[in-house]
Write a protein that holds these residues in place. Structure first.
Motif, mmCIF file in Angstrom:
data_model
loop_
_atom_site.group_PDB
_atom_site.id
_atom_site.type_symbol
_atom_site.label_atom_id
_atom_site.label_comp_id
_atom_site.label_asym_id
_atom_site.label_seq_id
_atom_site.Cartn_x
_atom_site.Cartn_y
_atom_site.Cartn_z
ATOM 1 N N ASP A 140 0.824 -1.204 0.000
ATOM 2 C CA ASP A 140 0.000 0.000 0.000
ATOM 3 C C ASP A 140 0.859 1.256 0.000
ATOM 4 N N GLY A 141 2.066 1.171 0.560
ATOM 5 C CA GLY A 141 2.973 2.304 0.473
ATOM 6 C C GLY A 141 3.387 2.581 -0.961
ATOM 7 N N SER A 142 3.434 1.540 -1.789
ATOM 8 C CA SER A 142 3.819 1.730 -3.191
ATOM 9 C C SER A 142 2.777 2.558 -3.946
ATOM 10 N N ARG A 143 1.559 2.617 -3.418
ATOM 11 C CA ARG A 143 0.526 3.435 -4.066
ATOM 12 C C ARG A 143 0.876 4.917 -3.994
ATOM 13 N N LEU A 144 1.588 5.298 -2.936
ATOM 14 C CA LEU A 144 2.009 6.689 -2.824
ATOM 15 C C LEU A 144 2.955 7.042 -3.971
ATOM 16 N N GLY A 145 3.879 6.135 -4.263
ATOM 17 C CA GLY A 145 4.797 6.370 -5.368
ATOM 18 C C GLY A 145 4.070 6.454 -6.697
ATOM 19 N N ALA A 146 3.079 5.592 -6.880
ATOM 20 C CA ALA A 146 2.305 5.611 -8.121
ATOM 21 C C ALA A 146 1.568 6.933 -8.269
ATOM 22 N N ARG A 147 1.025 7.438 -7.178
ATOM 23 C CA ARG A 147 0.313 8.718 -7.235
ATOM 24 C C ARG A 147 1.258 9.860 -7.602
ATOM 25 N N MET A 148 2.466 9.829 -7.057
ATOM 26 C CA MET A 148 3.437 10.877 -7.345
ATOM 27 C C MET A 148 3.844 10.853 -8.813
ATOM 28 N N ILE A 149 4.034 9.652 -9.361
ATOM 29 C CA ILE A 149 4.399 9.541 -10.773
ATOM 30 C C ILE A 149 3.287 10.107 -11.647
ATOM 31 N N LEU A 150 2.066 9.687 -11.386
ATOM 32 C CA LEU A 150 0.944 10.133 -12.214
ATOM 33 C C LEU A 150 0.745 11.641 -12.093
ATOM 34 N N LYS A 151 0.927 12.175 -10.898
ATOM 35 C CA LYS A 151 0.775 13.620 -10.694
ATOM 36 C C LYS A 151 1.823 14.382 -11.491
ATOM 37 N N GLY A 152 3.054 13.873 -11.485
ATOM 38 C CA GLY A 152 4.102 14.526 -12.257
ATOM 39 C C GLY A 152 3.844 14.443 -13.750
ATOM 40 N N TRP A 153 3.335 13.305 -14.199
ATOM 41 C CA TRP A 153 3.059 13.133 -15.628
ATOM 42 C C TRP A 153 1.924 14.033 -16.101
ATOM 43 N N ALA A 154 1.015 14.370 -15.197
ATOM 44 C CA ALA A 154 -0.124 15.213 -15.584
ATOM 45 C C ALA A 154 0.336 16.599 -16.027
ATOM 46 N N ARG A 155 1.532 16.991 -15.611
ATOM 47 C CA ARG A 155 2.060 18.306 -15.989
ATOM 48 C C ARG A 155 2.877 18.244 -17.280
ATOM 49 N N GLN A 156 3.003 17.053 -17.857
ATOM 50 C CA GLN A 156 3.787 16.875 -19.064
ATOM 51 C C GLN A 156 2.903 17.045 -20.305
ATOM 52 N N SER A 157 3.519 17.536 -21.365
ATOM 53 C CA SER A 157 2.773 17.696 -22.614
ATOM 54 C C SER A 157 2.887 16.470 -23.507
ATOM 55 N N LYS A 158 3.793 15.555 -23.135
ATOM 56 C CA LYS A 158 3.989 14.357 -23.947
ATOM 57 C C LYS A 158 2.803 13.400 -23.800
ATOM 58 N N GLY A 159 2.585 12.607 -24.837
ATOM 59 C CA GLY A 159 1.558 11.587 -24.749
ATOM 60 C C GLY A 159 1.943 10.522 -23.736
ATOM 61 N N LEU A 160 0.961 10.054 -22.982
ATOM 62 C CA LEU A 160 1.242 9.086 -21.934
ATOM 63 C C LEU A 160 1.017 7.659 -22.425
ATOM 64 N N PRO A 161 1.817 6.719 -21.913
ATOM 65 C CA PRO A 161 1.578 5.302 -22.224
ATOM 66 C C PRO A 161 0.384 4.797 -21.425
ATOM 67 N N SER A 162 0.129 3.520 -21.478
ATOM 68 C CA SER A 162 -0.968 2.939 -20.706
ATOM 69 C C SER A 162 -0.732 3.152 -19.216
ATOM 70 N N THR A 163 -1.723 3.706 -18.525
ATOM 71 C CA THR A 163 -1.572 4.028 -17.095
ATOM 72 C C THR A 163 -2.713 3.445 -16.271
#
Length: 218
Positions: A140-163
């Motif tokens: 469940d702690g790994s979910r925190l890391g997943a949230r941080m990655i997705l949050k950072g990617w949301a600020r990117q203009s690049k197309g995202l892979p399967s998430t």
């Protein structure tokens, strides 16, 4: 003589305090956690497909093994008559993420990691409540890391892979450590060492799976 501050593991009612145990687990797994963070630090860039593919394959293998191990202890299908099973209703429902990871692998045409060399780390763990708390802490702690990655990617203009996995982890309802906190009420303070051993074993599983993702790379 000065002594280092260290929180107690049990309150006045001889119950394990969840926050104190998380503090202890964080220290006991810090080196392994830092190693994995360094391994995947380039995930800040969604264009680094090699790192992301390795991340997904590692997580899929580890979640599949650990979630299957957890099910008889804290899952909805746990055996209420089993001595190691948590009492019915003791642990709030938590969303398994193996299926979400499998969906990402399929979408990106990635092969799952072989289980050889991984399963032994899980089967060696006794399926007790104390060990389950250690596994829950890591998963469940790994979910925190997943949230941080997705949050950072949301600020990117690049197309995202399967998430599918990142989105499911970020959308999980309730406190991240809700299941862990609830389970702490059923752990004997004398068995906390087993919780630490289980958390370290879970991190070892992630480390070993991570190493398998690099096999065959140039």
């Amino acid at each position: 003589m000065l002594q280092s501050a260290q929180p107690p593991l049990a309150d006045s009612a001889s119950r394990v305090d969840p926050a104190d145990l998380r503090w202890r687990l964080r220290g006991a797994t810090a080196a392994a956690h830092e190693t994995l963070d360094r391994r995947f630090e380039t995930l800040a860039d969604p264009g680094d497909t090699r790192a992301y593919h390795a991340f997904l394959r590692m997580n899929h293998a580890c979640h599949a093994l650990l979630e299957a191990w957890l099910a008889p202890v804290v899952g909805p299908a746990r055996d209420p008559a089993g001595r190691a099973a948590a009492p019915a209703g003791a642990v709030p429902p938590r969303q398994p993420l193996t299926a979400a990871l499998a969906a990402d692998l399929a979408a990106l045409d990635l092969a799952p990691l072989p289980r050889d060399g991984l399963a032994d780390l899980v089967t060696a763990l006794p399926q007790g409540l104390s060990e389950a708390a250690g596994v829950l802490y890591v998963l469940d702690g790994s979910r925190l890391g997943a949230r941080m990655i997705l949050k950072g990617w949301a600020r990117q203009s690049k197309g995202l892979p399967s998430t599918v996995y990142l989105t499911a982890a970020a959308a999980s309802s309730g406190p991240v450590f809700g299941a862990f906190d609830a389970l702490c009420a059923h752990i004997d303070p004398a068995d906390v060492a087993q919780t630490i051993v289980a958390a370290q074993a879970a991190f070892k599983l992630f480390e070993r799976a991570s190493a398998l993702t690099t096999q065959g790379e140039a």
